[in-house]
Write an enzyme that holds these catalytic residues in place. Structure first.
Site, PDB file in Angstrom:
ATOM      1  CB  SER A 135      -0.866  -0.034   1.260  1.00  0.00           C
ATOM      2  OG  SER A 135      -1.598   1.154   1.379  1.00  0.00           O
ATOM      3  CE  LYS A 161      -4.621  -0.065   0.320  1.00  0.00           C
ATOM      4  NZ  LYS A 161      -5.169  -0.892   1.415  1.00  0.00           N
ATOM      5  CE  LYS A 163      -4.007   3.651   2.238  1.00  0.00           C
ATOM      6  NZ  LYS A 163      -5.262   3.138   2.808  1.00  0.00           N
ATOM      7  CG  ASP A 188      -7.712   2.116   0.693  1.00  0.00           C
ATOM      8  OD1 ASP A 188      -8.871   2.595   0.788  1.00  0.00           O
ATOM      9  OD2 ASP A 188      -7.134   1.539   1.629  1.00  0.00           O
ATOM     10  CD  GLU A 213      -8.601  -1.199   0.688  1.00  0.00           C
ATOM     11  OE1 GLU A 213      -7.657  -1.388  -0.122  1.00  0.00           O
ATOM     12  OE2 GLU A 213      -8.456  -1.265   1.904  1.00  0.00           O
ATOM     13  CG  ASP A 238     -10.405  -1.308   4.992  1.00  0.00           C
ATOM     14  OD1 ASP A 238     -10.681  -1.809   6.094  1.00  0.00           O
ATOM     15  OD2 ASP A 238      -9.334  -0.686   4.792  1.00  0.00           O
ATOM     16  CE  LYS A 262      -7.074  -2.319   6.811  1.00  0.00           C
ATOM     17  NZ  LYS A 262      -7.424  -0.893   6.675  1.00  0.00           N
ATOM     18  N   GLY A 290      -3.717  -4.231   6.212  1.00  0.00           N
ATOM     19  CA  GLY A 290      -2.709  -3.889   7.203  1.00  0.00           C
ATOM     20  C   GLY A 290      -3.029  -2.553   7.849  1.00  0.00           C
TER      21      GLY A 290
END
Ligand code: OSB
Ligand code: MG
Length: 372
Positions: A135, A161, A163, A188, A213, A238, A262, A290
């Protein structure tokens, strides 16, 4: 299981690199870890709540007080047989799932040691190696992001991934896809968009993202279903999945087609396994998320990721991406194929380095079993 003592600690650990999401920047972590002593064994659990209630409504300080005043007293009075007994033991306390997970996961860690099996095996894991992704946070410049991606792709990570947030999205995906047309790429948003952005988000379909996400509100899966109908790319949930009922409701509604599990967000391994099973019954893949964990939480994530339906690369990556020095030995390392080997030794498979933990402990509190 007779629990003799529970120790809470706050660790202060600077991140090797700042991590920026749509909800803020993290440069250093304040982390609550729990240590449980029982019949000569020592087990550990990590609370993934952040310094601020920005990802969810929990934060380290609320987790500490709930652990101290509500959860620890229940655990010290109880006679539980396994981690599976924790959800019921803690049920009177509403929410505070990250606080509950730290203790429940420590009990699973303890149980694995007592039964002399690996934590992976105790959880029902079947994989010998797990596929890993990374990420990557929002960067000061697009050039910096390109450098970071190049490093992680070269290291062998199987999925990148990014952000994203308004202003750091379409332009970025365009640039990344131009240089890497074929890598497994996802994004995400951590709830940075609204349903009125549906057309803007549909514009990302051409980038062939593996998933988007949590684009909408952290507590929503109704409007995510509407958005999913309007875009081709799979939505991954998520923040909004708190338990197996949420997973069931979201999958029935069509709010997404992938779930990020998670273990802290859902309150512990028992609920994480239940969500894994619900998703599997729908033919929906899950992967392990994570929360910038130390080696303690990371070791637990590796064990969880060994369950059969964790078929997509998770956000479980090498210790050195986060910490100049982790609290476990060996550190978590990732192969050039982008995999982590699941430990087969007894327990979590990584030793907690007590001196290292001591050195970064800034607050502690101990509780022992009442004698009466
Ligand atoms: O949404 O997955 C998230 C980190 C902190 C809070 C929320 C998230 C994240 C990450 C980082 O994406 C995952 C990791 O590398 O630990
Ligand atoms: Mg996320």
């Amino acid at each position: 299981m007779k629990i003799e003592a529970i120790h809470l600690r706050e660790l202060n650990m600077p991140l090797a690199h700042p991590f920026e999401t749509s909800f803020g920047v993290t440069t250093s972590r304040r982390i609550l870890v729990v240590e449980i002593e029982s019949e000569g064994f020592t087990a550990w659990g990590e609370c993934v709540a952040g310094e601020h209630p920005y990802f969810s409504d929990e934060m380290i300080d609320t987790a500490w007080i709930i652990t101290e005043t509500e959860l620890v007293p229940r655990l010290l009075k109880a006679d539980i047989a396994s981690g599976r007994d924790c959800p019921e033991l803690f049920a009177q306390v509403r929410g505070h799932r990250m606080a509950k997970a730290a203790l429940e996961n420590a009990i699973w860690d303890l149980d694995a040691q007592k039964q002399k099996v690996s934590l992976s095996k105790l959880l029902g894991g079947t994989r010998e190696v797990i596929p890993c992704g990374v990420s990557i946070g929002i960067q000061p410049t697009p050039e910096k992001l390109m450098e970071k991606i190049a490093t992680e792709v070269a290291a062998g990570y199987q999925r990148i991934k990014l952000k994203c947030k308004p202003g750091w999205d379409t332009n970025i995906f365009e640039m990344v896809r131009e240089r890497w047309p074929d890598i497994l790429l996802s994004c995400d948003a951590n709830s940075a968009y609204q349903l009125s952005d549906a057309e803007h988000i549909a514009g990302w379909d051409k980038f062939k993202l593996l998933m988007i996400e949590q684009p909408l509100w952290y507590d929503d899966f109704f409007f995510h279903a509407e958005l999913q109908r309007r875009i081709k790319t799979d939505i991954c949930l998520d923040e909004c999945i708190r338990n197996q009922r949420d997973a069931l409701a979201a999958l029935e509604l069509g709010s997404g087609r992938i779930i990020n599990i998670k273990v802290g967000r859902v309150g512990g391994f028992t609920e994480a396994i239940a969500i894994h099973d619900v998703a599997q019954s729908f033919g929906i893949a899950v992967w392990c998320g994570g929360m910038l964990e130390t080696g303690i939480g990371r070791a637990h994530n590796i064990a969880l990721s060994s369950l059969p339906n964790f078929s997509l690369p998770g956000d479980v990556s090498a210790s050195k991406r986060y910490w100049s020095q982790d609290v476990i030995e060996p550190e978590v390392t990732v192969s050039s194929e982008g995999t982590i080997t699941v430990p087969t030794s007894v327990g979590r498979g990584y030793e907690v380095m007590r001196e290292r933990v001591e050195a970064i402990t800034v607050r502690r509190q101990s509780f022992t079993r009442p004698t009466a």
